[in-house]
Design a protein around this motif. Structure first.
Motif, mmCIF file in Angstrom:
data_model
loop_
_atom_site.group_PDB
_atom_site.id
_atom_site.type_symbol
_atom_site.label_atom_id
_atom_site.label_comp_id
_atom_site.label_asym_id
_atom_site.label_seq_id
_atom_site.Cartn_x
_atom_site.Cartn_y
_atom_site.Cartn_z
ATOM 1 N N ILE A 74 0.872 -1.128 -0.022
ATOM 2 C CA ILE A 74 0.047 -0.142 -0.001
ATOM 3 C C ILE A 74 0.926 1.260 0.134
ATOM 4 O O ILE A 74 1.760 1.294 0.878
ATOM 5 N N SER A 75 0.669 1.993 -0.952
ATOM 6 C CA SER A 75 1.441 3.389 -1.111
ATOM 7 C C SER A 75 0.667 4.411 -1.038
ATOM 8 O O SER A 75 -0.423 4.689 -1.621
ATOM 9 N N LEU A 76 0.864 5.225 0.178
ATOM 10 C CA LEU A 76 0.180 6.579 0.267
ATOM 11 C C LEU A 76 0.813 7.613 -0.462
ATOM 12 O O LEU A 76 1.886 8.257 -0.143
ATOM 13 N N ASP A 77 0.268 7.763 -1.855
ATOM 14 C CA ASP A 77 0.923 8.773 -2.661
ATOM 15 C C ASP A 77 0.523 10.258 -2.019
ATOM 16 O O ASP A 77 1.278 11.197 -2.468
ATOM 17 N N GLU A 78 -0.377 10.717 -1.625
ATOM 18 C CA GLU A 78 -0.715 11.825 -1.249
ATOM 19 C C GLU A 78 -1.491 12.032 0.157
ATOM 20 O O GLU A 78 -2.435 11.255 0.342
ATOM 21 N N VAL A 79 -1.109 12.866 1.027
ATOM 22 C CA VAL A 79 -1.722 13.400 2.495
ATOM 23 C C VAL A 79 -2.039 14.807 2.116
ATOM 24 O O VAL A 79 -0.881 15.555 2.434
ATOM 25 N N THR A 80 -3.408 14.640 2.403
ATOM 26 C CA THR A 80 -3.563 16.340 2.288
ATOM 27 C C THR A 80 -4.767 16.852 3.437
ATOM 28 O O THR A 80 -5.492 16.127 3.482
ATOM 29 N N PRO A 81 -4.285 17.879 4.234
ATOM 30 C CA PRO A 81 -3.504 18.595 4.355
ATOM 31 C C PRO A 81 -2.096 17.847 5.059
ATOM 32 O O PRO A 81 -2.430 16.872 5.622
ATOM 33 N N THR A 82 -0.946 18.422 4.658
ATOM 34 C CA THR A 82 0.232 17.835 5.431
ATOM 35 C C THR A 82 0.262 17.891 6.867
ATOM 36 O O THR A 82 0.339 16.915 7.696
ATOM 37 N N ILE A 83 -0.186 19.098 7.523
ATOM 38 C CA ILE A 83 -0.242 19.389 8.588
ATOM 39 C C ILE A 83 -1.695 19.930 8.956
ATOM 40 O O ILE A 83 -2.122 21.083 8.514
ATOM 41 N N PRO A 84 -2.591 18.938 9.587
ATOM 42 C CA PRO A 84 -4.028 19.401 9.578
ATOM 43 C C PRO A 84 -4.349 20.156 10.737
ATOM 44 O O PRO A 84 -3.603 20.548 11.693
ATOM 45 N N GLU A 85 -5.515 20.875 10.730
ATOM 46 C CA GLU A 85 -5.925 21.446 11.930
ATOM 47 C C GLU A 85 -7.192 20.859 12.200
ATOM 48 O O GLU A 85 -7.790 20.288 11.603
ATOM 49 N N LYS A 86 -7.853 21.613 13.324
ATOM 50 C CA LYS A 86 -9.119 21.043 13.895
ATOM 51 C C LYS A 86 -10.105 21.642 12.614
ATOM 52 O O LYS A 86 -10.105 22.652 11.913
ATOM 53 N N GLY A 87 -11.097 20.627 12.368
ATOM 54 C CA GLY A 87 -12.133 20.779 11.346
ATOM 55 C C GLY A 87 -11.806 20.647 10.031
ATOM 56 O O GLY A 87 -12.520 20.372 9.155
ATOM 57 N N ASP A 88 -10.389 20.127 9.706
ATOM 58 C CA ASP A 88 -10.159 19.992 8.467
ATOM 59 C C ASP A 88 -10.597 18.272 8.242
ATOM 60 O O ASP A 88 -10.739 17.518 8.886
ATOM 61 N N THR A 89 -10.626 18.116 6.810
ATOM 62 C CA THR A 89 -10.833 16.715 6.562
ATOM 63 C C THR A 89 -9.741 16.173 5.559
ATOM 64 O O THR A 89 -9.271 16.641 4.652
ATOM 65 N N LEU A 90 -9.226 15.021 6.357
ATOM 66 C CA LEU A 90 -7.580 14.440 5.608
ATOM 67 C C LEU A 90 -8.083 13.741 4.710
ATOM 68 O O LEU A 90 -9.095 12.448 4.511
ATOM 69 N N THR A 91 -7.173 13.790 3.535
ATOM 70 C CA THR A 91 -7.596 12.781 2.186
ATOM 71 C C THR A 91 -6.287 12.249 2.052
ATOM 72 O O THR A 91 -5.320 12.608 1.897
ATOM 73 N N LEU A 92 -6.492 10.797 2.079
ATOM 74 C CA LEU A 92 -5.505 9.850 1.760
ATOM 75 C C LEU A 92 -5.626 9.245 0.736
ATOM 76 O O LEU A 92 -6.626 8.406 0.304
ATOM 77 N N SER A 93 -4.684 9.464 -0.325
ATOM 78 C CA SER A 93 -4.903 8.802 -1.836
ATOM 79 C C SER A 93 -3.753 8.057 -2.074
ATOM 80 O O SER A 93 -2.568 8.445 -1.498
ATOM 81 N N GLY A 94 -3.942 6.888 -2.652
ATOM 82 C CA GLY A 94 -2.752 6.082 -3.107
ATOM 83 C C GLY A 94 -3.069 4.815 -4.020
ATOM 84 O O GLY A 94 -4.143 4.840 -4.624
ATOM 85 N N THR A 95 -2.187 3.977 -3.902
ATOM 86 C CA THR A 95 -2.649 2.667 -4.620
ATOM 87 C C THR A 95 -2.110 1.419 -3.749
ATOM 88 O O THR A 95 -1.484 1.651 -2.705
ATOM 89 N N VAL A 96 -2.884 0.305 -4.149
ATOM 90 C CA VAL A 96 -2.777 -1.045 -3.544
ATOM 91 C C VAL A 96 -2.411 -2.142 -4.520
ATOM 92 O O VAL A 96 -2.946 -1.832 -5.596
ATOM 93 N N THR A 97 -1.173 -2.677 -4.491
ATOM 94 C CA THR A 97 -0.719 -3.750 -5.444
ATOM 95 C C THR A 97 -0.745 -5.235 -4.607
ATOM 96 O O THR A 97 -0.167 -5.213 -3.521
ATOM 97 N N ASN A 98 -1.341 -6.232 -5.531
ATOM 98 C CA ASN A 98 -1.270 -7.584 -5.047
ATOM 99 C C ASN A 98 0.303 -7.958 -5.547
ATOM 100 O O ASN A 98 0.659 -8.272 -6.512
ATOM 101 N N THR A 99 1.107 -8.213 -4.228
ATOM 102 C CA THR A 99 2.613 -8.751 -4.478
ATOM 103 C C THR A 99 2.542 -10.215 -4.264
ATOM 104 O O THR A 99 3.669 -10.645 -4.239
ATOM 105 N N SER A 100 1.486 -10.779 -3.846
ATOM 106 C CA SER A 100 1.320 -12.336 -3.735
ATOM 107 C C SER A 100 1.264 -13.199 -5.014
ATOM 108 O O SER A 100 1.037 -12.321 -6.063
ATOM 109 N N LYS A 101 1.249 -14.477 -5.017
ATOM 110 C CA LYS A 101 1.070 -15.304 -6.149
ATOM 111 C C LYS A 101 -0.196 -15.790 -6.346
ATOM 112 O O LYS A 101 -0.663 -16.631 -7.275
#
Length: 838
Positions: A74-101
């Motif tokens: 799991i790669s977290l490619d973007e976290v906004t805002p970087t330094i959050p404050e009260k009342g902010d909504t945190l956005t976590l964007s990224g990718t998930v890759t199946n590395t198993s067989k």
């Protein structure tokens, strides 16, 4: 193994899971023992050592395939805002890759909030951890903030975005929190819910601004590798020659230097520039040449990227206006290599002061700002006492170090960067964790995002160490960041600009900040310098080569009529030979040094002696001509030509001064003298006025063939005989009177008839005397009167003597004269028997 067993266990009673964990641990311990008891003759065991490399390569991917909590990445490619404050909504964007067989099913992504990380080292440990660890990775964020995914086949990547209100995180205290996103699902072999992967980042959280903020100074480096050679064209403008056109690639849109400028102009940073880069771009803005790839050094083509250079310089002039600009010594010299290797070589440190002066002048001319030249920055901030001595010898009073080189002892916090180190000098110890936060591969979005979050988290952890103190921190990143690294750096700086615990400051302010009384002030010894960095230093041979080039340049300068056309390109090239740019690029550095030395030898060789063939000197004194050729575009003066003979008996004259116009020759004649004959070698050598050899010696053979004394005596004797003969002939002609007129008529002398008659009578009388009775004319040997001899003194004796004298005269070719000067009294011969008075 217990951690892995825990992550893979299906849900159930706590006791059941505990027994399963114990059973798994016993199994892992027993497997190696069982393997040792099995017969070694089993087919699989026998075949394993003999497996081919291809089979080994085929099995390698299965060994690297993800299992357990590493089945998915799991790669977290973007976290906004970087330094959050009260009342902010945190956005976590990224990718998930199946590395198993195997295919992953029944998947669900959920955010997780971990415990507060109370130290800077705890942040580092969390960043290095792989896989899921219960307790350390926190709990799921309450509420429905996750996302469900359909089945994910092996190797497939899928993006995701999660939105989490900051208030739902229930951040109870200020500090750095671990934030993660985990993937729960099933596999074909394990059809129960389990953690298949987790991605982590850091969330700085500060409820209210602290009383004292940390003043942070970020260095923004504009440094490149050397691009300009020592060569210039012979035209009036001295068109520079570049090794290649790679500098244009860095200045073009999207290039490294263009991005550094574009990003930095909106940041509150301290610009640290290498004046050599500014000078190179300024030369590229005009007419320049580029060496042909794979061609000879003098084979060049016209450069065509002036537009990039002009635009970059114009934008940089605007960006640094009113900002702090620190100029490193010209070409960014490797201070550590100079301290450890260069001090063994004569004159290695002599150019540091000149490089600092040139740096100030270059920045003022190109950027139209007055830079600060009071800072030295050793490679990667690694310092020791010898490096500090070298750095301050160039005029700098502030040395930028790094905290992993100047380690603190007994302090639980990071002190202020400034440290007095004696003699009015200051060490600015940059924070190592902040300075290295953006190293490595930042081209992947997940790496860049994690670096930004970690950078912000480390700054907050540092500020919370001693909240009651106001400290000054310096960040000194890598010298030549890539485009992706520069973008991550800019994101981190912008994030801290919105924080409540930091404020920006200048490097000059950091140097003048009040030092911490408990901070280390003594620099480490040379033995503490990292061995990994010591291996990449310039070798002593490099400084020996630089010294040789400097000495040759000094000799060359003395003979030039326009030395200012040659000195600047070479002195700047010599500065580039000891640049930090050659760290890790040993071969490239050697090629550059070789090219500078070769070109100098080429120019010096343009003033030379024309080879002479063997010569022959006829005589004791002669002249030997020697020709000096100047193929330079300018005249030379200040050379002295000296001849030296291998034999004492051959004097080749005194030394002569040489002065030759550009692209001309001069022939010098040496008056020689020889004391004896024979062969000798003559050595012709050019010298500078201070007696230093210039160029190679020229040797030729001289054969002396002077005239011998015996020949001279023979010639002198012959000349003397000719003179004496001429005197004799002149004397005889003078005594004999004037010469008869050849045109006068012939005359008969008086008494000729009588003489003829007397002659006839004499002849008849002679005949009578032979047969006469009285025997008056007999020869005394005839039968006559019994053969008696004539008496002594008789006329017959006189006649006989006269006849013998006449005959002798005829044999000698003369007139019978005895050689004296007496004239004959009469031309008539005496009669027979007549007495002649002598």
């Amino acid at each position: 193994m217990a951690e892995a067993a825990e992550s893979q266990a299906p849900p159930g009673p706590e006791g059941t899971n505990r027994w399963r964990r114990r059973a798994a641990a016993l199994l892992m311990v027993a497997l190696p023992v069982l393997a040792g008891v099995l017969p070694a003759t089993a087919p699989t065991a026998a075949a394993a050592p003999a497996a081919s490399s291809g089979n080994a390569a085929a099995t390698a991917p299965s060994a690297r395939s993800g299992t357990g909590s590493r089945s998915a990445q799991i790669s977290l490619d973007e976290v906004t805002p970087t330094i959050p404050e009260k009342g902010d909504t945190l956005t976590l964007s990224g990718t998930v890759t199946n590395t198993s067989k195997t295919t992953l099913t029944d998947l669900r992504l959920v955010p997780r909030i971990g415990p507060t990380l109370t130290s800077r080292s705890a942040i580092q440990q969390a960043a290095r951890r792989k896989g899921y660890l219960s307790g350390a990775d926190g709990i799921e964020v309450p509420g429905d903030h996750g996302a469900r995914l359909s089945g994910l086949a092996s190797g497939v990547t899928r993006p995701f975005t999660l939105k989490v209100p900051v208030d739902d995180l229930h951040l109870s205290s200020s500090g750095v929190h671990q934030l993660g996103v985990s993937l729960t699902g099933q596999t074909r072999n394990r059809p129960y819910a389990q953690i298949l992967g987790i991605g982590r980042t850091f969330l700085p959280w500060q409820e209210k601004a602290p009383e004292n903020r940390t003043r942070l100074t970020y260095l923004w480096p504009l440094i490149s590798t050397p691009h300009v050679t020592a060569r210039t064209q012979s035209d009036e403008q001295q068109t520079p020659v570049f090794e290649d056109d790679s500098l244009a690639e860095e200045l073009a849109p999207g290039g490294r230097l263009q991005q550094m400028l574009e990003l930095g102009k909106d940041l509150d940073v301290t610009w640290v520039v290498d004046p050599d880069l500014l000078a190179s771009v300024d030369m590229m803005a005009g007419r320049y040449r580029v060496q042909k790839p794979g061609g000879k050094p003098d084979e060049t083509v016209a450069g065509k990227n002036q537009a990039y250079a002009k635009r970059w310089l114009a934008e940089l002039q605007q960006a640094v206006e009113g900002k702090e600009v620190v100029a490193l010594p010209f070409a960014d010299p490797d201070l550590a290599s100079l301290a450890h290797r260069g001090t063994r070589v004569r004159g290695a440190l002599s150019s540091l002061g000149q490089a600092t002066t040139l740096a100030r002048r270059t920045v003022q001319v190109v950027l139209h700002v007055k830079p600060t030249t009071d800072f030295a920055w050793p490679y990667q901030g690694a310092v020791d006492s010898s490096i500090v001595d070298v750095a301050t010898s160039a005029g700098a009073h502030n040395v930028i170090a790094r905290s992993d080189s100047v380690r603190e002892k007994g302090l639980s916090y990071s002190p202020t960067a400034a440290r007095p180190i004696g003699s009015g000098n200051t060490a600015l110890v940059a924070d190592a964790l902040l300075s290295t936060a953006f190293e490595g591969d930042m081209s992947r979005a997940g790496n860049s995002s994690l670096a930004v979050q970690r950078f912000a988290a480390q700054s907050l952890a540092l500020a919370r160490q001693v909240p009651s103190r106001s400290r000054s921190v310096v960040v000194a990143p890598q010298r030549r960041p890539s485009v992706s690294q520069a973008q991550a750096m800019a994101d981190g700086i912008r994030a801290l600009g919105r924080s409540s615990w930091t404020e920006t400051g200048s490097l000059a302010d950091a140097a003048e900040a009040k030092p911490d009384p408990d901070a280390r002030r003594r620099m480490p010894g040379p033995s503490s310098y990292p061995s990994s960095l010591r291996k990449s230093e310039l070798p002593t041979a490099a400084f020996e080569q630089v010294r040789k080039t400097k000495d040759g340049l000094e000799d060359f300068k003395r003979i030039l009529s326009q030395a200012d056309r040659v000195m600047p390109p070479f002195t700047t090239a010599i500065d580039r030979e000891v640049s930090n740019a050659w760290r890790g690029e040993a071969r490239a550095g050697q090629r550059y040094r070789d090219s500078v030395e070769k070109y100098l030898l080429e120019l010096r060789g343009a003033v030379k002696l024309i080879k002479k063939s063997d010569i022959t000197l006829s005589g004791r004194e002669a002249t030997i001509p020697v020709t000096v050729q100047n193929n330079l575009a300018q005249g030379v003066d200040g050379l002295v030509l000296e001849l030296r003979s291998s034999r004492v008996g051959l004097d080749v004259g005194d030394a002569k001064r040489v002065k030759v116009d550009g692209e001309h020759t001069q022939s010098l004649k040496f008056d020689t003298s020889a004391k004896n004959n024979g062969r000798a070698y003559v050595y012709a050598q050019l010298y500078t006025e201070d007696g230093e050899r210039y160029g190679k010696v020229m040797k030729f053979q001289v054969n002396v063939t002077s005239i011998t004394s015996t020949v001279l005596l023979v010639i002198a004797g012959g000349v003397l005989l000719i003179v004496l003969a001429g005197i004799r002939m002149y004397t005889q002609r003078k005594r004999s009177g004037p010469a008869p007129d050849p045109d006068a008529p012939l005359e008969q002398p008086d008494g000729d008839d009588e003489d003829d008659a007397a002659g006839a009578a004499g002849a008849a009388g002679a005949e009578d005397g032979e047969d006469g009775e009285d025997g008056d004319a007999g020869d005394g040997n005839g039968p006559g009167d019994g053969g008696g001899a004539a008496p002594e003194g008789s006329p017959e004796d006189g006649a006989e003597d006269h006849a013998e004298g006449t005959a002798a005269a005829e044999r000698d070719g003369s007139d019978g004269s005895d050689g004296d000067d007496t004239e004959r009294e009469s031309d008539n011969p005496p009669a027979t028997g007549e007495k002649v008075d002598r």
